[in-house]
Write a protein that holds these residues in place. Structure first.
Motif, PDB file in Angstrom:
ATOM      1  N   HIS A 355       0.997  -0.999   0.260  1.00 24.97           N
ATOM      2  CA  HIS A 355       0.087  -0.084  -0.154  1.00 24.97           C
ATOM      3  C   HIS A 355       0.926   1.344   0.041  1.00 24.97           C
ATOM      4  O   HIS A 355       1.919   1.328   0.785  1.00 24.97           O
ATOM      5  N   ALA A 356       0.164   2.260  -0.834  1.00 29.76           N
ATOM      6  CA  ALA A 356       1.141   3.376  -1.129  1.00 29.76           C
ATOM      7  C   ALA A 356       1.234   4.402   0.153  1.00 29.76           C
ATOM      8  O   ALA A 356       0.078   4.987   0.399  1.00 29.76           O
ATOM      9  N   LYS A 357       1.896   4.733   0.955  1.00 33.96           N
ATOM     10  CA  LYS A 357       1.948   5.711   2.151  1.00 33.96           C
ATOM     11  C   LYS A 357       2.596   6.753   1.624  1.00 33.96           C
ATOM     12  O   LYS A 357       3.517   6.749   0.592  1.00 33.96           O
ATOM     13  N   ARG A 358       2.543   8.129   2.464  1.00 32.03           N
ATOM     14  CA  ARG A 358       2.943   9.212   2.057  1.00 32.03           C
ATOM     15  C   ARG A 358       4.355   9.427   2.080  1.00 32.03           C
ATOM     16  O   ARG A 358       4.980   8.926   3.420  1.00 32.03           O
ATOM     17  N   ALA A 359       5.160   9.579   1.223  1.00 34.62           N
ATOM     18  CA  ALA A 359       6.794   9.930   1.172  1.00 34.62           C
ATOM     19  C   ALA A 359       7.156  10.844  -0.023  1.00 34.62           C
ATOM     20  O   ALA A 359       6.556  11.035  -0.956  1.00 34.62           O
ATOM     21  N   ASP A 360       8.217  11.830   0.595  1.00 32.97           N
ATOM     22  CA  ASP A 360       8.683  12.733  -0.492  1.00 32.97           C
ATOM     23  C   ASP A 360       9.640  11.823  -1.643  1.00 32.97           C
ATOM     24  O   ASP A 360       9.490  12.444  -2.770  1.00 32.97           O
ATOM     25  N   ASN A 361      10.153  10.803  -1.284  1.00 32.57           N
ATOM     26  CA  ASN A 361      10.974  10.049  -2.436  1.00 32.57           C
ATOM     27  C   ASN A 361      11.311   8.784  -1.978  1.00 32.57           C
ATOM     28  O   ASN A 361      10.825   8.405  -0.828  1.00 32.57           O
ATOM     29  N   GLY A 388      -4.518  -1.176  -9.060  1.00 33.75           N
ATOM     30  CA  GLY A 388      -4.874  -0.521  -7.850  1.00 33.75           C
ATOM     31  C   GLY A 388      -4.194   0.718  -7.542  1.00 33.75           C
ATOM     32  O   GLY A 388      -4.641   1.378  -6.251  1.00 33.75           O
ATOM     33  N   LEU A 389      -3.340   1.266  -8.675  1.00 36.48           N
ATOM     34  CA  LEU A 389      -2.881   2.653  -8.477  1.00 36.48           C
ATOM     35  C   LEU A 389      -3.753   3.774  -8.351  1.00 36.48           C
ATOM     36  O   LEU A 389      -4.647   3.756  -9.070  1.00 36.48           O
ATOM     37  N   ARG A 390      -3.232   4.917  -7.910  1.00 35.02           N
ATOM     38  CA  ARG A 390      -3.761   6.040  -7.858  1.00 35.02           C
ATOM     39  C   ARG A 390      -2.995   7.189  -8.170  1.00 35.02           C
ATOM     40  O   ARG A 390      -1.702   7.216  -8.203  1.00 35.02           O
ATOM     41  N   ALA A 391      -3.617   8.521  -8.646  1.00 36.53           N
ATOM     42  CA  ALA A 391      -2.713   9.533  -8.921  1.00 36.53           C
ATOM     43  C   ALA A 391      -1.556   9.817  -7.697  1.00 36.53           C
ATOM     44  O   ALA A 391      -1.983   9.873  -6.524  1.00 36.53           O
ATOM     45  N   GLY A 392      -0.515  10.170  -8.210  1.00 37.58           N
ATOM     46  CA  GLY A 392       0.509  10.562  -7.136  1.00 37.58           C
ATOM     47  C   GLY A 392       1.469   9.382  -6.701  1.00 37.58           C
ATOM     48  O   GLY A 392       2.494   9.340  -6.133  1.00 37.58           O
ATOM     49  N   ASP A 393       1.033   8.157  -6.978  1.00 38.19           N
ATOM     50  CA  ASP A 393       1.626   6.781  -6.411  1.00 38.19           C
ATOM     51  C   ASP A 393       2.928   6.790  -7.289  1.00 38.19           C
ATOM     52  O   ASP A 393       3.124   7.140  -8.793  1.00 38.19           O
ATOM     53  N   ARG A 394       3.841   6.213  -6.804  1.00 35.09           N
ATOM     54  CA  ARG A 394       5.150   5.618  -7.452  1.00 35.09           C
ATOM     55  C   ARG A 394       5.633   4.195  -6.881  1.00 35.09           C
ATOM     56  O   ARG A 394       6.174   3.945  -5.901  1.00 35.09           O
ATOM     57  N   CYS A 395       5.184   3.255  -7.611  1.00 36.76           N
ATOM     58  CA  CYS A 395       5.224   2.082  -7.249  1.00 36.76           C
ATOM     59  C   CYS A 395       5.873   1.283  -8.117  1.00 36.76           C
ATOM     60  O   CYS A 395       5.296   1.254  -9.418  1.00 36.76           O
ATOM     61  N   GLY A 396       6.978   0.592  -7.956  1.00 29.29           N
ATOM     62  CA  GLY A 396       7.458  -0.227  -9.116  1.00 29.29           C
ATOM     63  C   GLY A 396       8.834  -0.952  -8.460  1.00 29.29           C
ATOM     64  O   GLY A 396       8.898  -1.538  -7.482  1.00 29.29           O
ATOM     65  N   PHE A 397       9.889  -1.187  -9.471  1.00 28.31           N
ATOM     66  CA  PHE A 397      10.922  -2.070  -9.210  1.00 28.31           C
ATOM     67  C   PHE A 397      12.357  -1.346  -9.683  1.00 28.31           C
ATOM     68  O   PHE A 397      12.223  -0.641 -10.798  1.00 28.31           O
ATOM     69  N   GLY A 398      13.455  -1.740  -9.064  1.00 25.05           N
ATOM     70  CA  GLY A 398      14.591  -1.299  -9.422  1.00 25.05           C
ATOM     71  C   GLY A 398      15.612  -1.823  -8.442  1.00 25.05           C
ATOM     72  O   GLY A 398      15.657  -2.767  -7.895  1.00 25.05           O
ATOM     73  N   THR A 399      16.876  -0.919  -8.267  1.00 20.67           N
ATOM     74  CA  THR A 399      17.733  -1.073  -7.664  1.00 20.67           C
ATOM     75  C   THR A 399      17.628  -0.221  -6.327  1.00 20.67           C
ATOM     76  O   THR A 399      17.124   0.659  -6.530  1.00 20.67           O
ATOM     77  N   PHE A 400      18.507  -0.660  -5.108  1.00 18.28           N
ATOM     78  CA  PHE A 400      18.483   0.322  -4.018  1.00 18.28           C
ATOM     79  C   PHE A 400      19.685   0.222  -3.567  1.00 18.28           C
ATOM     80  O   PHE A 400      20.486  -0.764  -3.297  1.00 18.28           O
ATOM     81  N   GLY A 401      20.354   1.753  -3.383  1.00 19.32           N
ATOM     82  CA  GLY A 401      21.731   1.499  -2.638  1.00 19.32           C
ATOM     83  C   GLY A 401      22.163   3.169  -2.886  1.00 19.32           C
ATOM     84  O   GLY A 401      21.632   4.168  -2.728  1.00 19.32           O
ATOM     85  N   GLN A 402      23.511   3.138  -2.986  1.00 19.60           N
ATOM     86  CA  GLN A 402      24.180   4.390  -3.466  1.00 19.60           C
ATOM     87  C   GLN A 402      23.414   5.005  -4.658  1.00 19.60           C
ATOM     88  O   GLN A 402      22.952   6.343  -4.697  1.00 19.60           O
ATOM     89  N   SER A 497       8.964  -1.261  -4.612  1.00 23.40           N
ATOM     90  CA  SER A 497       8.625  -0.043  -3.587  1.00 23.40           C
ATOM     91  C   SER A 497       7.459   0.521  -4.107  1.00 23.40           C
ATOM     92  O   SER A 497       6.839   0.383  -5.183  1.00 23.40           O
ATOM     93  N   CYS A 498       6.727   1.272  -3.113  1.00 24.13           N
ATOM     94  CA  CYS A 498       5.561   1.839  -3.399  1.00 24.13           C
ATOM     95  C   CYS A 498       5.068   2.667  -2.272  1.00 24.13           C
ATOM     96  O   CYS A 498       5.258   2.644  -1.179  1.00 24.13           O
ATOM     97  N   PHE A 499       5.228   4.081  -2.673  1.00 22.81           N
ATOM     98  CA  PHE A 499       4.714   5.226  -2.000  1.00 22.81           C
ATOM     99  C   PHE A 499       4.080   6.153  -2.694  1.00 22.81           C
ATOM    100  O   PHE A 499       4.073   6.174  -3.985  1.00 22.81           O
ATOM    101  N   ASN A 500       3.389   7.351  -2.298  1.00 24.72           N
ATOM    102  CA  ASN A 500       2.494   8.455  -2.742  1.00 24.72           C
ATOM    103  C   ASN A 500       3.397   9.829  -2.387  1.00 24.72           C
ATOM    104  O   ASN A 500       3.550   9.966  -1.198  1.00 24.72           O
TER     105      ASN A 500
END
Length: 521
Positions: A355-361, A388-402, A497-500
């Protein structure tokens, strides 16, 4: 051909995973002919500590802010490992571990030491900025409890002597003075403290005992080296010898004994964007000094050697997942303490829902689900449902680190779905985002995303597909890097990841995650 095979695998994911997760087949240390090649784990498993209990080996490794924390691996031969447990389910002591008022990246749970004595497992760890804890459990699968000491022992090296007395050796490389803490009978209090030795730049102490000799192994990070000191008494006097460095095998580790009386050495080596990998080496003895390698090639961790123990078939750590079980596989961790109200394996059986919760990035978003990328090259493919996505969501896949590169799905104000590719770099002044592709309009709710990580060139790339067959690269290549000062203090990871960015958002459903070998970038 590779894309077609991956698409077929993704399409058959539900059937395949109903039986068992697919093997990664990215790196196989066991060669199937009685030999193994290093590294035994081609991924980021730093600060290893390995013990033997009977015919079983247990491996404890640093997990920083990822939860559940402190991963325990199990093996019968030191080469083929399986996930066994996590010691700490949630990290306490700071609101930052819940991503409140800041973040906990590069903090959390560092180098641990694992020991076993009279039916009880003990693990010493010092959460950054907090007092040292001694966790204990009769079974390493837990549940674990802990005693908290009255001080902070950096990289605590727990040792339990034959009479049951517990000790912690601790040193900080800026000082190099090894202090020995004597614990009381219940390991819940420091009964005495004494400076016993000095190793310039030393830290990460590990103590073993053999033939009446005590041995302290110390990492020397300024030189990326490993030393060993020996004495007839834990309180000295000690004599010290050089062991290895990153050119000859690694710079933090120790020894573990085998059931037949032989010994093996384990050590970590810094390996660039993949992180810190674990190497294994035969060890022989001369005049009661350990010598890494073989008599024919002493003082060096071999690239390939005989397995320490025969008869165990080749295997790999779990990676691919169909999310059909009642709980997440132990290959997964959250980027901080998770928000249990914002994810589920039950709302849609056979799928993971975020579920997408509020976050800046992405850097400040909770419930980013990660697992270690594998070398030398790996490709991860996820199948998603974005209905299930809504406007403002950023939900997807990739890498995480530096460098955190993501293809994120969202909706415009009219409800039309689109993709956005960005690379978030962690810097001294905070995360800096490079939006490579702002908007690619798509249709439908089925979406496949792929992330490639090439650790031979330190480059990654992302692509998407709307049918699991035809793939479209998005955003070009991006760097992969390891940076302890600004990143996560870990090698690059794969991340869901999934946030709005505006408010409470919608949800993302994940059907499968498949890890396979990658092609050169």
């Amino acid at each position: 051909m590779r894309l077609t095979l991956l698409a077929t695998a993704a399409a058959l994911g539900a059937c395949t995973f109903a039986q068992a997760p697919a093997a990664a087949q990215v790196w196989q240390a066991d060669q199937g002919d009685g030999t193994f090649r290093n590294p035994v784990l081609y991924a980021d498993y730093p600060d290893p500590d390995i013990i033997r209990v009977g015919e079983d080996f247990y491996f404890a490794t640093t997990t920083f802010v990822n939860t559940p924390g402190i991963t325990i691996l199990h093996s019968k031969d030191l080469v083929n490992w399986e996930f066994y447990s996590h010691v700490v389910q949630r990290i306490d002591g700071s609101a930052a571990y819940d991503l409140e008022g800041g973040n906990g990246y590069r903090r959390g749970l560092y180098a641990t030491s694992l020991r076993h004595y009279r039916g009880m497992f003990y693990l010493a760890v010092t959460p950054v900025g907090l007092h040292t804890r001694i966790y204990y459990a009769p079974d390493p699968r837990g549940p674990w409890q802990y005693h908290e000491l009255d001080r902070e022992a950096f990289d605590p090296g727990l040792f339990i002597d034959h009479d049951g007395t517990g000790y912690i050796a601790t040193a900080v490389n800026s000082d190099g003075t090894i202090t020995l803490l004597t614990l009381d009978r219940d390991f819940d209090r420091v009964a005495a403290s004494r400076k016993v030795h000095f190793v310039p730049g030393g830290e990460g102490s590990k103590i073993v005992k053999r033939n009446g000799w005590y041995y302290i192994f110390n990492a020397v990070p300024p030189r990326m080296a490993l030393t060993v000191s020996r004495s007839r008494s834990l309180f000295g006097p000690w004599e010290t010898r050089e062991q290895l460095d990153d050119r000859t095998g690694g710079h933090q580790g120790a020894l573990v004994d085998l059931p037949d009386g032989r010994w093996s050495g384990f050590v970590m080596v810094d390996a660039g964007s993949i992180g810190r990998m674990t190497n294994l080496s035969p060890v022989f003895w001369e005049d009661d000094w350990p010598i890494w390698g073989t008599p024919e090639a002493p003082g060096r961790v071999p690239e390939r050697a005989r397995k320490p123990i025969d008869g165990v078939p080749p295997s790999q750590l779990a990676s691919s997942d169909g999310f059909t079980q009642a709980s997440l596989g132990m290959q997964w961790q959250w980027n901080h303490n998770q928000d249990d109200s914002a994810w589920s394996l039950n709302e849609r059986p056979g799928w993971l829902r975020l579920h997408a919760k509020r976050a800046d990035n992405l850097w400040s978003a909770r419930n980013t689900l990660v697992q270690k990328a594998q070398g030398p090259r790996s490709r991860a493919v996820v199948k998603l449902d974005i209905a299930g996505l809504r406007a403002g969501d950023r939900c997807g896949f990739g890498t995480f680190g530096q460098y955190s590169a993501t293809i994120a799905a969202s909706r415009d104000p009219k409800g039309h779905p689109f993709l956005r590719m960005s690379v978030l770099e962690s810097t001294v002044s905070g995360p800096r985002e490079d939006v490579r592709i702002a908007e690619v309009t798509i249709s439908g709710s089925d979406l496949w995303l792929a992330a490639n990580a090439d650790f031979t060139t330190d480059k990654g790339s992302l692509s998407y597909s709307l049918d699991g067959k035809d793939w479209v690269p998005l955003g070009g290549t991006f760097p992969l890097a390891f940076a302890w000062q600004t990143g996560t203090f870990q090698g690059e990871q794969f991340a869901l990841s999934c946030f709005n960015t505006q408010s409470e958002g919608g949800s993302l459903d994940i059907d499968s995650f498949i890890l396979q070998p990658g092609d050169p970038e």
